[in-house]
Every structure is written in C-alpha cells, then in structure tokens.
Write a protein that holds these residues in place. Sequence first.
Motif, PDB file in Angstrom:
ATOM      1  N   MET A   1       8.744  -9.711  -3.220  1.00 39.56           N
ATOM      2  CA  MET A   1       7.671  -8.737  -3.285  1.00 39.56           C
ATOM      3  C   MET A   1       7.934  -7.693  -2.207  1.00 39.56           C
ATOM      4  O   MET A   1       8.187  -8.028  -1.061  1.00 39.56           O
ATOM      5  CB  MET A   1       6.332  -9.437  -3.051  1.00 39.56           C
ATOM      6  CG  MET A   1       5.147  -8.511  -3.089  1.00 39.56           C
ATOM      7  SD  MET A   1       3.529  -9.294  -2.809  1.00 39.56           S
ATOM      8  CE  MET A   1       3.554 -10.697  -3.862  1.00 39.56           C
ATOM      9  N   THR A   2       7.908  -6.436  -2.596  1.00 39.08           N
ATOM     10  CA  THR A   2       8.141  -5.385  -1.609  1.00 39.08           C
ATOM     11  C   THR A   2       6.912  -5.238  -0.723  1.00 39.08           C
ATOM     12  O   THR A   2       5.798  -5.596  -1.109  1.00 39.08           O
ATOM     13  CB  THR A   2       8.448  -4.036  -2.293  1.00 39.08           C
ATOM     14  OG1 THR A   2       7.284  -3.603  -2.987  1.00 39.08           O
ATOM     15  CG2 THR A   2       9.620  -4.156  -3.243  1.00 39.08           C
ATOM     16  N   MET A   3       7.128  -4.704   0.454  1.00 38.59           N
ATOM     17  CA  MET A   3       6.024  -4.529   1.398  1.00 38.59           C
ATOM     18  C   MET A   3       4.975  -3.570   0.854  1.00 38.59           C
ATOM     19  O   MET A   3       3.784  -3.790   1.041  1.00 38.59           O
ATOM     20  CB  MET A   3       6.553  -4.040   2.752  1.00 38.59           C
ATOM     21  CG  MET A   3       7.390  -5.088   3.467  1.00 38.59           C
ATOM     22  SD  MET A   3       6.503  -6.619   3.804  1.00 38.59           S
ATOM     23  CE  MET A   3       5.352  -6.060   5.027  1.00 38.59           C
ATOM     24  N   ASP A   4       5.399  -2.501   0.166  1.00 42.95           N
ATOM     25  CA  ASP A   4       4.439  -1.551  -0.398  1.00 42.95           C
ATOM     26  C   ASP A   4       3.579  -2.216  -1.462  1.00 42.95           C
ATOM     27  O   ASP A   4       2.363  -2.035  -1.485  1.00 42.95           O
ATOM     28  CB  ASP A   4       5.154  -0.341  -1.003  1.00 42.95           C
ATOM     29  CG  ASP A   4       5.755   0.572   0.051  1.00 42.95           C
ATOM     30  OD1 ASP A   4       5.328   0.508   1.215  1.00 42.95           O
ATOM     31  OD2 ASP A   4       6.655   1.338  -0.310  1.00 42.95           O
ATOM     32  N   ARG A   5       4.191  -3.000  -2.339  1.00 43.53           N
ATOM     33  CA  ARG A   5       3.436  -3.685  -3.392  1.00 43.53           C
ATOM     34  C   ARG A   5       2.480  -4.697  -2.782  1.00 43.53           C
ATOM     35  O   ARG A   5       1.319  -4.784  -3.169  1.00 43.53           O
ATOM     36  CB  ARG A   5       4.384  -4.384  -4.365  1.00 43.53           C
ATOM     37  CG  ARG A   5       3.637  -5.104  -5.487  1.00 43.53           C
ATOM     38  CD  ARG A   5       4.615  -5.717  -6.497  1.00 43.53           C
ATOM     39  NE  ARG A   5       3.889  -6.410  -7.543  1.00 43.53           N
ATOM     40  CZ  ARG A   5       3.511  -7.689  -7.466  1.00 43.53           C
ATOM     41  NH1 ARG A   5       3.786  -8.397  -6.391  1.00 43.53           N
ATOM     42  NH2 ARG A   5       2.856  -8.250  -8.460  1.00 43.53           N
ATOM     43  N   GLU A   6       2.963  -5.457  -1.805  1.00 45.35           N
ATOM     44  CA  GLU A   6       2.103  -6.438  -1.150  1.00 45.35           C
ATOM     45  C   GLU A   6       0.909  -5.756  -0.478  1.00 45.35           C
ATOM     46  O   GLU A   6      -0.222  -6.243  -0.578  1.00 45.35           O
ATOM     47  CB  GLU A   6       2.888  -7.253  -0.130  1.00 45.35           C
ATOM     48  CG  GLU A   6       2.067  -8.353   0.492  1.00 45.35           C
ATOM     49  CD  GLU A   6       2.877  -9.279   1.372  1.00 45.35           C
ATOM     50  OE1 GLU A   6       2.254 -10.059   2.107  1.00 45.35           O
ATOM     51  OE2 GLU A   6       4.115  -9.227   1.329  1.00 45.35           O
ATOM     52  N   GLN A   7       1.149  -4.641   0.185  1.00 39.25           N
ATOM     53  CA  GLN A   7       0.041  -3.924   0.834  1.00 39.25           C
ATOM     54  C   GLN A   7      -0.910  -3.354  -0.209  1.00 39.25           C
ATOM     55  O   GLN A   7      -2.133  -3.377  -0.012  1.00 39.25           O
ATOM     56  CB  GLN A   7       0.565  -2.804   1.739  1.00 39.25           C
ATOM     57  CG  GLN A   7      -0.522  -2.145   2.568  1.00 39.25           C
ATOM     58  CD  GLN A   7      -1.224  -3.123   3.502  1.00 39.25           C
ATOM     59  OE1 GLN A   7      -0.575  -3.861   4.238  1.00 39.25           O
ATOM     60  NE2 GLN A   7      -2.543  -3.144   3.478  1.00 39.25           N
ATOM     61  N   ASP A   8      -0.385  -2.859  -1.318  1.00 39.38           N
ATOM     62  CA  ASP A   8      -1.245  -2.357  -2.399  1.00 39.38           C
ATOM     63  C   ASP A   8      -2.145  -3.478  -2.927  1.00 39.38           C
ATOM     64  O   ASP A   8      -3.339  -3.273  -3.159  1.00 39.38           O
ATOM     65  CB  ASP A   8      -0.409  -1.789  -3.546  1.00 39.38           C
ATOM     66  CG  ASP A   8       0.268  -0.478  -3.197  1.00 39.38           C
ATOM     67  OD1 ASP A   8      -0.111   0.151  -2.182  1.00 39.38           O
ATOM     68  OD2 ASP A   8       1.180  -0.082  -3.940  1.00 39.38           O
ATOM     69  N   ILE A   9      -1.560  -4.664  -3.126  1.00 37.29           N
ATOM     70  CA  ILE A   9      -2.348  -5.800  -3.610  1.00 37.29           C
ATOM     71  C   ILE A   9      -3.384  -6.188  -2.567  1.00 37.29           C
ATOM     72  O   ILE A   9      -4.550  -6.431  -2.903  1.00 37.29           O
ATOM     73  CB  ILE A   9      -1.427  -6.991  -3.949  1.00 37.29           C
ATOM     74  CG1 ILE A   9      -0.532  -6.641  -5.136  1.00 37.29           C
ATOM     75  CG2 ILE A   9      -2.264  -8.245  -4.238  1.00 37.29           C
ATOM     76  CD1 ILE A   9       0.571  -7.642  -5.399  1.00 37.29           C
ATOM     77  N   ARG A  10      -2.980  -6.241  -1.308  1.00 32.25           N
ATOM     78  CA  ARG A  10      -3.904  -6.592  -0.236  1.00 32.25           C
ATOM     79  C   ARG A  10      -5.084  -5.621  -0.197  1.00 32.25           C
ATOM     80  O   ARG A  10      -6.241  -6.029  -0.112  1.00 32.25           O
ATOM     81  CB  ARG A  10      -3.165  -6.582   1.107  1.00 32.25           C
ATOM     82  CG  ARG A  10      -3.980  -7.079   2.279  1.00 32.25           C
ATOM     83  CD  ARG A  10      -3.214  -7.023   3.604  1.00 32.25           C
ATOM     84  NE  ARG A  10      -1.805  -7.351   3.518  1.00 32.25           N
ATOM     85  CZ  ARG A  10      -1.304  -8.583   3.453  1.00 32.25           C
ATOM     86  NH1 ARG A  10      -2.105  -9.617   3.443  1.00 32.25           N
ATOM     87  NH2 ARG A  10       0.003  -8.773   3.399  1.00 32.25           N
ATOM     88  N   ASP A  11      -4.789  -4.322  -0.285  1.00 34.14           N
ATOM     89  CA  ASP A  11      -5.846  -3.299  -0.261  1.00 34.14           C
ATOM     90  C   ASP A  11      -6.777  -3.442  -1.464  1.00 34.14           C
ATOM     91  O   ASP A  11      -7.999  -3.349  -1.333  1.00 34.14           O
ATOM     92  CB  ASP A  11      -5.245  -1.893  -0.238  1.00 34.14           C
ATOM     93  CG  ASP A  11      -4.516  -1.580   1.054  1.00 34.14           C
ATOM     94  OD1 ASP A  11      -4.710  -2.297   2.062  1.00 34.14           O
ATOM     95  OD2 ASP A  11      -3.727  -0.610   1.045  1.00 34.14           O
ATOM     96  N   ARG A  12      -6.202  -3.667  -2.647  1.00 37.31           N
ATOM     97  CA  ARG A  12      -7.023  -3.799  -3.860  1.00 37.31           C
ATOM     98  C   ARG A  12      -7.856  -5.077  -3.817  1.00 37.31           C
ATOM     99  O   ARG A  12      -9.035  -5.062  -4.170  1.00 37.31           O
ATOM    100  CB  ARG A  12      -6.129  -3.782  -5.105  1.00 37.31           C
ATOM    101  CG  ARG A  12      -6.888  -3.880  -6.386  1.00 37.31           C
ATOM    102  CD  ARG A  12      -7.808  -2.677  -6.596  1.00 37.31           C
ATOM    103  NE  ARG A  12      -8.664  -2.928  -7.726  1.00 37.31           N
ATOM    104  CZ  ARG A  12      -9.974  -2.704  -7.762  1.00 37.31           C
ATOM    105  NH1 ARG A  12     -10.594  -2.152  -6.738  1.00 37.31           N
ATOM    106  NH2 ARG A  12     -10.670  -2.990  -8.825  1.00 37.31           N
TER     107      ARG A  12
END
Length: 62
Positions: A1-12
């Motif tokens: 999982m890329t860091m950007d995708r993980e952060q997007d999921i975390r934010d959502r």
Amino acid sequence: MTMDREQDIRDRAHAIWESEGRPEGQHEAHWRRASAEIDEGAPEPGQTETMDESGAPVGIKG
C-alpha cells in the motif's frame, strides 16, 4: 500500500467516523468502507451509500 493511498484511507475513515458521531469499536468497518470508497471512487455529492448490517457499503443511491 502506498503512503498516499494509506493516508487517503486514513483521512476518509476519520471523516466516516466523525460523520457517524464518533462511535467506539467501529474502526475496522470504517477502514474497510474508506478503502472501498478510495478503490472504487467515493459517491458523488448528493448521492448516499447504502450499508449492510456490518456497515459495509453495498450500493449508491442518487
């Protein structure tokens, strides 16, 4: 999982948690829902997502 995708999921997932009144014990369901929304694309404004008994998304109305 890329860091950007993980952060997007975390934010959502955080936004979902807040929108549901900050319930305890729902972090896994919120993470799954956020992940699905990120992978499939979130509903457009004005659309609502239907959920099953576990809180998992099952479709979009709108």
